[in-house]
Design a protein around this motif. Structure first.
Motif, PDB file in Angstrom:
ATOM      1  N   GLN A 161      50.114   6.768  31.906  1.00 46.45           N
ATOM      2  CA  GLN A 161      50.610   6.494  33.265  1.00 46.45           C
ATOM      3  C   GLN A 161      52.073   6.051  33.245  1.00 46.45           C
ATOM      4  OE1 GLN A 161      47.780   3.578  34.614  1.00 46.45           O
ATOM      5  NE2 GLN A 161      46.286   5.111  35.309  1.00 46.45           N
ATOM      6  N   ALA A 162      52.425   5.250  32.243  1.00 45.84           N
ATOM      7  CA  ALA A 162      53.817   4.798  32.149  1.00 45.84           C
ATOM      8  C   ALA A 162      54.750   5.963  31.860  1.00 45.84           C
ATOM      9  CB  ALA A 162      53.937   3.735  31.057  1.00 45.84           C
ATOM     10  N   LEU A 163      54.341   6.892  30.997  1.00 44.64           N
ATOM     11  CA  LEU A 163      55.165   8.069  30.698  1.00 44.64           C
ATOM     12  C   LEU A 163      55.349   8.939  31.934  1.00 44.64           C
ATOM     13  CD1 LEU A 163      53.651   8.947  27.206  1.00 44.64           C
ATOM     14  CD2 LEU A 163      56.067   8.431  27.632  1.00 44.64           C
ATOM     15  N   GLN A 164      54.258   9.121  32.673  1.00 43.30           N
ATOM     16  CA  GLN A 164      54.349   9.935  33.891  1.00 43.30           C
ATOM     17  C   GLN A 164      55.240   9.265  34.933  1.00 43.30           C
ATOM     18  OE1 GLN A 164      50.172  10.233  34.736  1.00 43.30           O
ATOM     19  NE2 GLN A 164      49.885  12.133  33.548  1.00 43.30           N
ATOM     20  N   ALA A 165      55.141   7.923  35.018  1.00 40.87           N
ATOM     21  CA  ALA A 165      55.953   7.206  36.010  1.00 40.87           C
ATOM     22  C   ALA A 165      57.437   7.318  35.706  1.00 40.87           C
ATOM     23  CB  ALA A 165      55.539   5.734  36.047  1.00 40.87           C
ATOM     24  N   HIS A 166      57.792   7.498  34.445  1.00 36.19           N
ATOM     25  CA  HIS A 166      59.198   7.602  34.059  1.00 36.19           C
ATOM     26  C   HIS A 166      59.578   9.027  33.685  1.00 36.19           C
ATOM     27  CE1 HIS A 166      58.498   3.210  33.580  1.00 36.19           C
ATOM     28  NE2 HIS A 166      59.767   3.098  33.948  1.00 36.19           N
ATOM     29  N   GLN A 167      58.842  10.013  34.241  1.00 33.23           N
ATOM     30  CA  GLN A 167      59.148  11.430  34.012  1.00 33.23           C
ATOM     31  C   GLN A 167      59.260  11.743  32.518  1.00 33.23           C
ATOM     32  OE1 GLN A 167      61.203   9.770  36.582  1.00 33.23           O
ATOM     33  NE2 GLN A 167      59.439  10.334  37.844  1.00 33.23           N
ATOM     34  N   TRP A 168      58.370  11.125  31.731  1.00 36.15           N
ATOM     35  CA  TRP A 168      58.277  11.365  30.297  1.00 36.15           C
ATOM     36  C   TRP A 168      59.561  10.978  29.531  1.00 36.15           C
ATOM     37  CZ3 TRP A 168      53.633  12.488  28.151  1.00 36.15           C
ATOM     38  CH2 TRP A 168      52.617  12.857  29.046  1.00 36.15           C
ATOM     39  N   ASN A 169      60.324  10.087  30.116  1.00 35.66           N
ATOM     40  CA  ASN A 169      61.495   9.541  29.412  1.00 35.66           C
ATOM     41  C   ASN A 169      61.010   8.411  28.501  1.00 35.66           C
ATOM     42  OD1 ASN A 169      63.783   7.854  28.739  1.00 35.66           O
ATOM     43  ND2 ASN A 169      64.935   8.910  30.341  1.00 35.66           N
TER      44      ASN A 169
END
Length: 645
Positions: free
Chosen positions: A605-613
């Motif tokens: 979820q954290a990766l998706q929230a930051h556009q995989w940055n």
């Protein structure tokens, strides 16, 4: 008033107790022969020069007081001596008709009046006990001195350290010791006059308040003096106030916190001719009066180019940081450098004593010469003598074929730093004392001494005064070493821990990653709350390890050792329990292995929230990028950008 200028009388019982203790030391510690007949040692012209040069400015100031004192007592057959803190007479005034008599009695320029050489005598006791004293006739230890009567008074520098001794001596005088009471008072008065003149000279570019309880006597006899810097802070007080404990607590505070006047009012009084100010001491509510001497304008000069000594001064200031005690240490160090004074650094282990000593060396005139450091606690007792003093070939079994220069000789012309001086064996203390007194060292197996010239800086975490009381450290060496003592505060007591953390992250980060390394608020808070028993050394090690574990990313709580968390591994919120090792094991022990999918979900979820940055994701979770990549690989999380690769 919060101070009192009256002094206790110099009663015989107090003097007798000091003299008796000195006699005991002369017998048992110095092992002197009271019947030895030769006069006190007089230094050669070249050796005397080494004692006079560091005091040249002060001697010019003191000369006026010496001449005034001599004018009062010359007809009674007295001479006036000015001695340094090593007991060497650096200036002398006497009736030239009796020059030969003065020289034979040892009352001469360059004479050495130390307890270790002469036993009980006034100059030595004034230096050792830091108080006014008369030693009369048979109170002297050695037979050739028993016809003398000597009254000596210590003179102190503006920061309270011993600076010199003023002495009045006569070869003939009445047998009654009370006949010298008035002479001692006259010497005290002259010493205070010299002390105050030197104080005013030292702070000629500052506002100086001359304080008195009565307005009538303000212009002719002030009770004490207070110095203000350009911001109106009290930066110094005269010895008369320091002795009585008055206003010591006011040092570093603004004038309006101590008196009922703003700095602007004080400065106005100075500009308008120094009219007396009626002031109230706020802590006690008592009344006093003050005359304000304006600062002398500094001469204009072309800007000087940076020099190595300026760089050294900058290094001292950098070490001092933003802590008031360390800033005071740096200022005092700069004042006493190149004055021929031994300097003692006192502080807990790891508080930065060697770094401070190195910075002092770089700021001194000796910066181009060697800086030699010796840890007295790290050298076996059987080797410390050869390590310090060196040895000739064949001096002992296993010696090098060509001998070896000792550390003291290696430091010739430069700085010798003796760390943990409190751990030096007593036999070596005796030899070191002789080196300091004679300025020469004799290697093992040799009979030929070698002249040495070193700036001595010592350091210890131990209480040397207590060691002296317990017979573990030589009293005379203690007084030789602590001409100036600087107290380095423990890290837990420093006011600039935040700035120190940032500085270390910046300096060590550049070495490891060519850039400064950041730190999270949670990790910083843990560091600030720790008590740091290992001081700056421990902080450096913790931060350097944390930066290595973080691989250059912001330092987080999981990168800090358990001791920083109060002895337990850190307990992090669920969304941050993604790191490996102790934290993950702790989470599993508490919640069971079934939390593994939940942690995978949190990371996804954290990766998706930051556009995989990955960088932004790691920052939001308080992790380093390497940890995020490891978890992605472990839980088979693949970025959409890499699907199909």
């Amino acid at each position: 008033m919060p101070w009192n200028t009256s002094k206790p009388s110099d009663g015989a019982p107090a003097d007798v107790a000091l003299i008796e203790r000195s006699w005991l030391r002369s017998f048992e510690l110095h092992r002197l022969d009271p019947g030895r007949g030769e006069p006190p040692r007089v230094l050669t012209t070249s050796a005397l020069k080494d004692h006079r040069e560091p005091m040249a400015c002060f001697m010019r100031i003191a000369r006026g007081g010496m001449e005034a004192l001599f004018g009062q007592i010359r007809d009674a057959g007295y001479v006036v001596l000015l001695a340094d803190t090593l007991g060497v007479a650096v200036d002398f005034i006497g009736n030239p008709l009796f020059d030969q008599d003065w020289r034979r009695a040892g009352l001469w320029l360059g004479s050495c009046w130390t307890e270790e050489k002469e036993g009980t005598c006034a100059v030595a006791l004034a230096n050792l006990e830091q108080r006014a004293i008369t030693v009369h006739h048979a109170e002297h230890f050695r037979a050739p001195n028993k016809t003398l009567t000597c009254s000596a008074v210590p003179i102190f520098a503006p920061d309270g350290r011993p600076l010199a001794v003023l002495d009045a001596s006569a070869m003939e005088s009445p047998d009654d010791r009370r006949s010298q009471h008035l002479v001692l008072q006259m010497v005290q008065s002259a010493a205070r006059m010299v002390e105050d003149a030197n104080f005013l000279h030292e702070f000629e570019h500052h506002h100086v308040l001359k304080l008195a309880r009565r307005r009538d006597f303000l212009e002719v006899s002030a009770d004490g003096m207070v110095v203000l810097d350009e911001a109106g802070r009290i930066v110094a007080i005269s010895q008369s106030l320091r002795e009585q404990g008055a206003l010591v607590a006011a040092l570093g505070r603004s004038v309006e916190e101590v008196f009922d006047h703003r700095f602007e009012q004080v400065a106005d009084a100075a500009r308008q001719g120094g009219y007396p100010l009626a002031m109230r001491h706020l802590p006690t509510g008592t009344q006093c009066f003050a005359l304000v001497r304006p600062p002398r304008r500094r001469p204009s000069a072309a800007p000087a180019q940076a020099s190595p000594s300026m760089a050294g001064a900058d290094a001292l200031q950098a070490i001092a940081g933003h802590d008031p005690q360390m800033q005071t240490n740096a200022q005092q160090a700069l004042r006493v450098l190149d004055k021929g004074l031994a300097i003692l650094l006192h502080g807990e282990s790891g508080s930065g004593k060697e770094a401070f000593a190195k910075a002092m060396h770089e700021a001194s005139a000796r910066r181009a010469q060697p800086f030699v450091a010796v840890n007295c606690a790290a050298i076996p007792e059987t080797l410390i003598e050869s390590e310090l003093f060196g040895y000739r070939e064949g001096a002992f079994t296993g010696a090098r074929s060509k001998g070896a220069r000792g550390k003291i000789a290696q430091a010739h012309g430069g700085t010798l730093f003796l760390d943990e001086i409190g751990d030096m064996p007593q036999a070596m203390q005796t030899r070191l004392l002789r080196v300091l007194a004679e300025r020469e060292v004799t290697p093992l197996g040799s009979e030929q001494p070698i002249a040495v010239d070193v700036q001595l800086i010592c350091a210890t975490h131990r209480d040397l005064r207590e060691m002296v009381a317990q017979g573990q450290f030589r009293l005379d060496l203690y007084y030789r070493l602590n001409s100036v003592t600087l107290e380095l505060p423990a890290l837990r007591d420093r006011a600039d821990k935040n700035a120190l953390i940032d500085s270390l992250l910046r300096e060590d980060g550049r070495q490891l990653y060519s850039r400064a390394v950041a730190i999270t608020a949670a990790a910083r808070d843990l560091l600030l709350r720790h008590d740091w028993p290992g001081n700056i050394r421990q902080l450096k090690n913790v931060l350097r390890t944390a930066m290595a574990l973080s691989e250059g990313e912001p330092v987080s709580p999981e990168h800090l050792p358990a001791e920083i968390h109060g002895g337990q591994p850190p307990v992090l919120p669920p969304e941050r329990m993604l790191s490996l090792g102790g934290v993950e094991a702790q989470a599993c022990a508490k919640s069971g292995a079934d939390e593994e999918p939940g942690k995978r979900t949190s990371l996804l979820q954290a990766l998706q929230a930051h556009q995989w940055n990955v960088t932004e994701t790691a920052r939001s979770l308080g992790l380093c990028r390497a940890t995020v990549y490891r978890h992605m690989q472990k839980w088979e999380i693949v970025s959409p950008n890499r699907l199909g690769h």
